[in-house]
Scaffold this active site. Structure first.
Site, PDB file in Angstrom:
ATOM      1  N   SER A 142       0.906  -1.075  -0.084  1.00 11.60           N
ATOM      2  CA  SER A 142       0.154  -0.044  -0.147  1.00 11.60           C
ATOM      3  C   SER A 142       0.955   1.114   0.108  1.00 11.60           C
ATOM      4  O   SER A 142       2.027   1.042   0.454  1.00 11.60           O
ATOM      5  CB  SER A 142      -0.675  -0.202   1.269  1.00 11.60           C
ATOM      6  OG  SER A 142      -1.621   1.301   1.566  1.00 11.60           O
ATOM      7  N   TYR A 155      -1.627   0.161  10.652  1.00 10.97           N
ATOM      8  CA  TYR A 155      -1.859  -0.271   9.019  1.00 10.97           C
ATOM      9  C   TYR A 155      -0.670  -0.107   8.441  1.00 10.97           C
ATOM     10  O   TYR A 155      -0.182  -0.873   7.588  1.00 10.97           O
ATOM     11  CB  TYR A 155      -3.159   0.520   8.663  1.00 10.97           C
ATOM     12  CG  TYR A 155      -3.355   0.169   7.098  1.00 10.97           C
ATOM     13  CD1 TYR A 155      -4.143  -1.107   6.945  1.00 10.97           C
ATOM     14  CD2 TYR A 155      -3.187   0.824   6.040  1.00 10.97           C
ATOM     15  CE1 TYR A 155      -4.578  -1.599   5.346  1.00 10.97           C
ATOM     16  CE2 TYR A 155      -3.256   0.265   4.620  1.00 10.97           C
ATOM     17  CZ  TYR A 155      -3.764  -0.693   4.370  1.00 10.97           C
ATOM     18  OH  TYR A 155      -4.080  -1.349   3.079  1.00 10.97           O
TER      19      TYR A 155
END
Ligand SMILES: NC(=O)c1ccc[n+]([C@@H]2O[C@H](COP(=O)([O-])OP(=O)(O)OC[C@H]3O[C@@H](n4cnc5c(N)ncnc54)[C@H](O)[C@@H]3O)[C@@H](O)[C@H]2O)c1
Length: 246
Positions: A142, A155
């Site tokens: 990501s 995250y």
């Protein structure tokens, strides 16, 4: 001739019909894959996607965190399709809190799926690929694993780990014929974006290209990395983010 003719692929998080896993499953089928194994949690759309694709698809309800259950998953795939050419470690969870609002339990939960889940998939599939002398593993990183500013702590940490694991695994497995790469999306229009269309519209203003990605666009890159056309790409973490991290 399809890009993935005859290949057998496992896609974790493959049971999200509007997600990247669902898009990857459908594209792999279109590109001639001989076996597409969708792994996801109870309540996912994995069974429907598999039914839509037909008998080249197999849905297995499995939690990527469950190390005790992985061997049975591998055995089931080998019994049905005979080999594993591609593993897409795509399953993931979003957790949108800053460090000071993240409890130790929250942190561990995110890492358990996004990081340990990738380790377990790789750990259990790699020996099958090494025995065959070939294979392609694609992890889902990501932009949160490429930068720090503005990213939710747990995250981001989990995706930075995925980035490191991708490079380290590629270096270790290259001589055995197994490639390991990652795609690194920025914002993708999937159910992970809580808030629907208004939130997608709001987020598009943070993307230099002026729009978010569609899951099919990420799937196209994943299919390329799964295919023999990318044979010399190994240890790459490829941004597909409309220049968010540029
Ligand atoms: N959507 C985005 O903007 C975006 C951006 C960058 C990276 N990503 C990453 O892309 C990947 C796919 O996400 P998506 O956008 O398609 O979201 P999604 O929520 O549609 O799909 C994620 C899928 O993973 C499954 N999953 C979650 N935990 C699991 C577990 N323990 N075992 C098995 N399956 C599990 C979910 O049930 C779901 O079907 C994730 O790794 C996510 O972190 C998403």
């Amino acid at each position: 001739m399809g890009q993935l003719d005859g290949k057998v692929a496992i896609i974790t998080g493959g049971g999200s019909s509007l997600g990247q896993g669902g898009a990857e499953a459908r594209l792999f089928a279109e590109q001639g894959a001989a076996g597409i194994v969708l792994i996801d949690l109870p309540g996912s759309q994995g069974a429907q996607i598999a039914a839509e694709i037909g008998d080249r698809a197999l849905y297995i309800e499995h939690d990527v965190r469950d190390d005790a259950a992985w061997p049975a998953v591998i055995a089931q795939v080998l019994e049905r399709f005979g080999r594993i050419d591609v593993l897409v470690n795509n399953a993931g969870v979003w957790f949108d809190e800053p460090l000071v609002d993240t409890t130790p339990a929250d942190y561990r939960a995110v890492v358990e799926t996004n990081q340990v889940g990738v380790f377990l998939g790789t750990y259990f599939v790699a020996p099958v690929m090494i025995a065959a002398g070939k294979g392609s593993i694609i992890n889902t990183c990501s932009s949160a694993g490429m930068i720090g500013r503005g990213q939710p702590h747990a995250y981001a940490a989990s995706k930075w780990a995925v980035r490191g694991m991708t490079i380290a695994a590629a270096a270790e497995l290259a001589s055995k014929g197994v490639r390991v790469n990652a795609v690194s999306p920025g914002v993708v229009d999937t159910p992970m974006i809580a808030g629907g269309a208004p939130e997608v519209e709001r987020l598009s203003h943070f993307v230099p290209q002026g729009r978010v990605a569609q899951p099919q666009e990420v799937a196209a890159l994943v299919a390329f990395l799964a295919s023999d056309a990318s044979d010399y790409i190994n240890g790459a973490v490829i941004p597909i983010d409309g220049a968010i991290t540029a």
